[in-house]
Design a protein around this motif. Structure first.
Motif, PDB file in Angstrom:
ATOM      1  N   ASN A   1       0.820  -1.221   0.000  1.00 43.77           N
ATOM      2  CA  ASN A   1       0.000   0.000   0.000  1.00 43.77           C
ATOM      3  C   ASN A   1       0.848   1.264   0.000  1.00 43.77           C
ATOM      4  OD1 ASN A   1      -2.299  -1.575   0.039  1.00 43.77           O
ATOM      5  ND2 ASN A   1      -2.542  -1.465   2.263  1.00 43.77           N
ATOM      6  N   ALA A   2       2.080   1.151   0.511  1.00 40.49           N
ATOM      7  CA  ALA A   2       2.984   2.306   0.544  1.00 40.49           C
ATOM      8  C   ALA A   2       3.817   2.409  -0.733  1.00 40.49           C
ATOM      9  CB  ALA A   2       3.900   2.206   1.756  1.00 40.49           C
ATOM     10  N   GLY A   3       3.576   1.510  -1.680  1.00 39.36           N
ATOM     11  CA  GLY A   3       4.312   1.546  -2.936  1.00 39.36           C
ATOM     12  C   GLY A   3       5.691   0.924  -2.860  1.00 39.36           C
ATOM     13  N   ILE A   4       5.943   0.097  -1.831  1.00 33.85           N
ATOM     14  CA  ILE A   4       7.236  -0.583  -1.675  1.00 33.85           C
ATOM     15  C   ILE A   4       7.131  -1.954  -2.333  1.00 33.85           C
ATOM     16  CG2 ILE A   4       8.921  -1.489  -0.036  1.00 33.85           C
ATOM     17  CD1 ILE A   4       7.862   0.592   1.983  1.00 33.85           C
ATOM     18  N   ALA A   5       7.917  -2.188  -3.347  1.00 29.91           N
ATOM     19  CA  ALA A   5       7.848  -3.449  -4.085  1.00 29.91           C
ATOM     20  C   ALA A   5       8.459  -4.582  -3.268  1.00 29.91           C
ATOM     21  CB  ALA A   5       8.580  -3.325  -5.414  1.00 29.91           C
ATOM     22  N   VAL A   6       7.692  -5.668  -3.115  1.00 26.42           N
ATOM     23  CA  VAL A   6       8.159  -6.875  -2.446  1.00 26.42           C
ATOM     24  C   VAL A   6       8.162  -7.996  -3.484  1.00 26.42           C
ATOM     25  CG1 VAL A   6       7.711  -8.543  -0.604  1.00 26.42           C
ATOM     26  CG2 VAL A   6       7.165  -6.123  -0.242  1.00 26.42           C
ATOM     27  N   PRO A   7       9.333  -8.583  -3.798  1.00 25.61           N
ATOM     28  CA  PRO A   7      10.613  -8.495  -3.080  1.00 25.61           C
ATOM     29  C   PRO A   7      11.617  -7.512  -3.694  1.00 25.61           C
ATOM     30  CG  PRO A   7      10.700 -10.341  -4.585  1.00 25.61           C
ATOM     31  CD  PRO A   7       9.334  -9.700  -4.768  1.00 25.61           C
ATOM     32  N   GLY A   8      11.249  -6.784  -4.743  1.00 25.16           N
ATOM     33  CA  GLY A   8      12.225  -5.938  -5.425  1.00 25.16           C
ATOM     34  C   GLY A   8      12.915  -4.938  -4.528  1.00 25.16           C
ATOM     35  N   ALA A   9      12.133  -4.195  -3.725  1.00 25.88           N
ATOM     36  CA  ALA A   9      12.716  -3.181  -2.848  1.00 25.88           C
ATOM     37  C   ALA A   9      12.982  -3.718  -1.441  1.00 25.88           C
ATOM     38  CB  ALA A   9      11.777  -1.975  -2.766  1.00 25.88           C
ATOM     39  N   LEU A  10      12.229  -4.739  -1.035  1.00 25.21           N
ATOM     40  CA  LEU A  10      12.365  -5.297   0.317  1.00 25.21           C
ATOM     41  C   LEU A  10      11.885  -6.737   0.305  1.00 25.21           C
ATOM     42  CD1 LEU A  10      12.962  -4.677   3.370  1.00 25.21           C
ATOM     43  CD2 LEU A  10      10.502  -4.180   3.592  1.00 25.21           C
ATOM     44  N   ARG A  11      12.700  -7.634   0.844  1.00 23.07           N
ATOM     45  CA  ARG A  11      12.306  -9.047   0.943  1.00 23.07           C
ATOM     46  C   ARG A  11      11.667  -9.293   2.301  1.00 23.07           C
ATOM     47  NH1 ARG A  11      17.256  -8.475  -1.272  1.00 23.07           N
ATOM     48  NH2 ARG A  11      17.411  -9.090  -3.464  1.00 23.07           N
ATOM     49  N   ILE A  12      10.592 -10.084   2.325  1.00 19.20           N
ATOM     50  CA  ILE A  12       9.866 -10.358   3.572  1.00 19.20           C
ATOM     51  C   ILE A  12       9.636 -11.858   3.693  1.00 19.20           C
ATOM     52  CG2 ILE A  12       7.724  -9.998   4.858  1.00 19.20           C
ATOM     53  CD1 ILE A  12       7.481  -7.270   3.585  1.00 19.20           C
ATOM     54  N   ALA A  13       9.895 -12.401   4.887  1.00 15.04           N
ATOM     55  CA  ALA A  13       9.672 -13.826   5.144  1.00 15.04           C
ATOM     56  C   ALA A  13       9.012 -13.987   6.512  1.00 15.04           C
ATOM     57  CB  ALA A  13      10.994 -14.600   5.105  1.00 15.04           C
ATOM     58  N   GLY A  14       8.288 -15.074   6.678  1.00 14.88           N
ATOM     59  CA  GLY A  14       7.604 -15.349   7.942  1.00 14.88           C
ATOM     60  C   GLY A  14       8.023 -16.675   8.538  1.00 14.88           C
ATOM     61  N   MET A  15       7.271 -17.113   9.533  1.00 16.23           N
ATOM     62  CA  MET A  15       7.507 -18.407  10.178  1.00 16.23           C
ATOM     63  C   MET A  15       6.163 -19.057  10.492  1.00 16.23           C
ATOM     64  SD  MET A  15      10.525 -17.619  12.933  1.00 16.23           S
ATOM     65  CE  MET A  15      11.924 -16.587  12.500  1.00 16.23           C
ATOM     66  N   GLY A  16       6.057 -20.332  10.222  1.00 18.72           N
ATOM     67  CA  GLY A  16       4.860 -21.078  10.582  1.00 18.72           C
ATOM     68  C   GLY A  16       4.194 -21.819   9.453  1.00 18.72           C
ATOM     69  N   ASN A  17       4.334 -21.335   8.217  1.00 15.53           N
ATOM     70  CA  ASN A  17       3.695 -21.963   7.061  1.00 15.53           C
ATOM     71  C   ASN A  17       2.192 -22.133   7.242  1.00 15.53           C
ATOM     72  OD1 ASN A  17       3.485 -23.115   4.497  1.00 15.53           O
ATOM     73  ND2 ASN A  17       3.786 -25.200   5.273  1.00 15.53           N
ATOM     74  N   ILE A  18       1.500 -21.026   7.538  1.00 14.81           N
ATOM     75  CA  ILE A  18       0.041 -21.085   7.580  1.00 14.81           C
ATOM     76  C   ILE A  18      -0.499 -21.050   6.154  1.00 14.81           C
ATOM     77  CG2 ILE A  18      -0.043 -19.985   9.851  1.00 14.81           C
ATOM     78  CD1 ILE A  18      -0.941 -17.411   8.476  1.00 14.81           C
ATOM     79  N   ALA A  19      -1.717 -21.528   5.974  1.00 13.12           N
ATOM     80  CA  ALA A  19      -2.291 -21.660   4.632  1.00 13.12           C
ATOM     81  C   ALA A  19      -2.388 -20.325   3.907  1.00 13.12           C
ATOM     82  CB  ALA A  19      -3.667 -22.313   4.729  1.00 13.12           C
ATOM     83  N   GLU A  20      -2.678 -19.248   4.650  1.00 11.45           N
ATOM     84  CA  GLU A  20      -2.849 -17.943   4.007  1.00 11.45           C
ATOM     85  C   GLU A  20      -1.573 -17.454   3.323  1.00 11.45           C
ATOM     86  OE1 GLU A  20      -3.766 -18.940   7.045  1.00 11.45           O
ATOM     87  OE2 GLU A  20      -5.094 -17.452   8.010  1.00 11.45           O
ATOM     88  N   GLY A  21      -0.413 -17.916   3.805  1.00 13.92           N
ATOM     89  CA  GLY A  21       0.846 -17.452   3.247  1.00 13.92           C
ATOM     90  C   GLY A  21       1.023 -17.802   1.791  1.00 13.92           C
ATOM     91  N   ALA A  22       0.494 -18.949   1.378  1.00 13.74           N
ATOM     92  CA  ALA A  22       0.623 -19.364  -0.019  1.00 13.74           C
ATOM     93  C   ALA A  22      -0.355 -18.625  -0.918  1.00 13.74           C
ATOM     94  CB  ALA A  22       0.401 -20.872  -0.136  1.00 13.74           C
ATOM     95  N   LEU A  23      -1.339 -17.950  -0.328  1.00 20.08           N
ATOM     96  CA  LEU A  23      -2.400 -17.312  -1.120  1.00 20.08           C
ATOM     97  C   LEU A  23      -2.237 -15.809  -1.230  1.00 20.08           C
ATOM     98  CD1 LEU A  23      -5.427 -19.272   0.414  1.00 20.08           C
ATOM     99  CD2 LEU A  23      -4.142 -19.825  -1.662  1.00 20.08           C
ATOM    100  N   THR A  24      -1.372 -15.216  -0.425  1.00 19.22           N
ATOM    101  CA  THR A  24      -1.194 -13.766  -0.466  1.00 19.22           C
ATOM    102  C   THR A  24      -0.443 -13.357  -1.726  1.00 19.22           C
ATOM    103  OG1 THR A  24       0.858 -13.957   0.808  1.00 19.22           O
ATOM    104  CG2 THR A  24      -1.163 -13.565   2.031  1.00 19.22           C
ATOM    105  N   GLN A  25      -0.477 -12.072  -2.017  1.00 20.61           N
ATOM    106  CA  GLN A  25       0.247 -11.535  -3.168  1.00 20.61           C
ATOM    107  C   GLN A  25       1.260 -10.493  -2.698  1.00 20.61           C
ATOM    108  OE1 GLN A  25       0.078 -12.598  -6.297  1.00 20.61           O
ATOM    109  NE2 GLN A  25      -1.451 -14.138  -5.688  1.00 20.61           N
TER     110      GLN A  25
END
Length: 335
Positions: free
Chosen positions: A265-289
């Protein structure tokens, strides 16, 4: 050399300064007494048990209990990452055996004590515990002494409990190595401000720091609310260079998804400008954009573990077991 005689309820009663009948009543979990034992008296009895090494013959007692037909899940608030898959599978398997699932949640030591009194009072035929590692050793010992089978989600537990044991370290090392190969020169670790599960979060932070150091990274630590709002998430992003050289690793997938949405929403490209990773492997993680890179159990199927717990509820002579569910690195689009 003669062995020491096993301690008895009478020994416990003498050390605790109560009657043998009071010890028997407390250990039975009954709540029908006209003048029930106070929490302080119960504490003295449990302390005396631990000091003497007194272990009731719970298997024999469990055979005499009247089944409640209930499986209880005891968890801290908010729910831990793996809870949705585990809880769904518990409900399915318990329902197939005509058992109901009851959830007890705690937010502090006082509420945990109240929930444990319900369990000791005969609420359930089996118990699943989240957040065991954050509980005091005395509380863990009481859980192990319950007359019902207990399954804990933790890397360590006292004898007598069945265990779902996770191994995060290798997956975290793989994650940081992947981020370095992808061009991340700096890594930021976002974790929750400790509240109920302080020990669990502190242990995770220590494992993250160790894994990062192995790959030559010193992560910058950020602490936020368990469920950060957009303002908090934006404050974190404002303190990070978004030139493609930085990565953010979050303590949970939900936290990472929030951060990724705020970045987009702030116009920061992921992963181009910033890489983001999580922990847990919840189902929603595979469905987000974009889909979320994470570490966790690849296929979170706990049915064999739950089946073992329910079998123990029916047959108290079945011994507790430990089930290893190691985490893996799951590379997706966000990092």
């Amino acid at each position: 050399m003669t062995s020491q005689p096993r301690p008895t309820q009478a020994d416990v009663a003498r050390l605790a300064g109560v009657s043998t009948a009071t010890v028997s009543y407390i250990l039975s979990g009954r709540s029908s007494r006209s003048t029930p034992a106070s929490p302080e008296t119960q504490q003295r009895v449990f302390d005396a048990m631990e000091q003497l090494g007194y272990n009731p013959q719970w298997a024999a007692r469990a055979l005499k209990r009247r089944p409640s037909g209930i499986v209880t899940v005891l968890t801290h608030v908010p729910l831990p990452t793996l809870s949705s898959e585990l809880i769904s599978q518990v409900q399915d398997l318990a329902g197939a055996r005509e058992m109901e699932t009851v959830f007890l949640q705690y937010s502090d030591d006082a509420s945990l004590a109240r929930q444990l009194r319900l369990v000791r009072g005969g609420l359930a035929d089996a118990l699943i515990v989240m957040g065991l590692e954050n509980m005091a050793e005395a509380t863990q010992s009481r859980l192990a002494a319950l007359p019902i089978p207990v399954l804990a989600v933790a890397n360590e537990a006292p004898p007598g409990l069945s265990l779902i044991r996770r191994h995060e370290r290798a997956a975290l090392i793989d994650l940081f190595a992947h981020l370095r190969r992808s061009g991340s020169q700096g890594v930021h670790y976002v974790t929750a401000t400790p509240r109920v599960n302080r020990r669990v979060l502190d242990r995770r932070t220590a494992v993250v720091t160790e894994a990062a150091a192995i790959t030559g990274v010193v992560p910058v630590l950020h602490r936020v609310a368990v469920a950060p709002d957009p303002v908090q998430a934006r404050a974190i992003l404002d303190g990070i260079s978004v030139d493609g050289t930085q990565a953010v690793v979050c303590q949970s997938d939900r936290m990472a998804i929030t951060l990724a949405c705020v970045a987009r929403n702030a116009g920061i490209a992921v992963p181009g400008a910033l890489r983001i990773a999580g922990m847990g492997n919840i189902a929603e993680g595979a469905l987000t954009q974009p889909s979320l890179t994470t570490v966790g159990v690849r296929d979170p199927d706990y049915r064999s573990v739950i089946g073992h717990l329910l079998d123990r509820a029916e047959d108290p002579t079945i011994a507790p077991e430990t089930f290893d569910t190691p985490w893996e690195l799951l590379v997706r689009d966000s990092a």
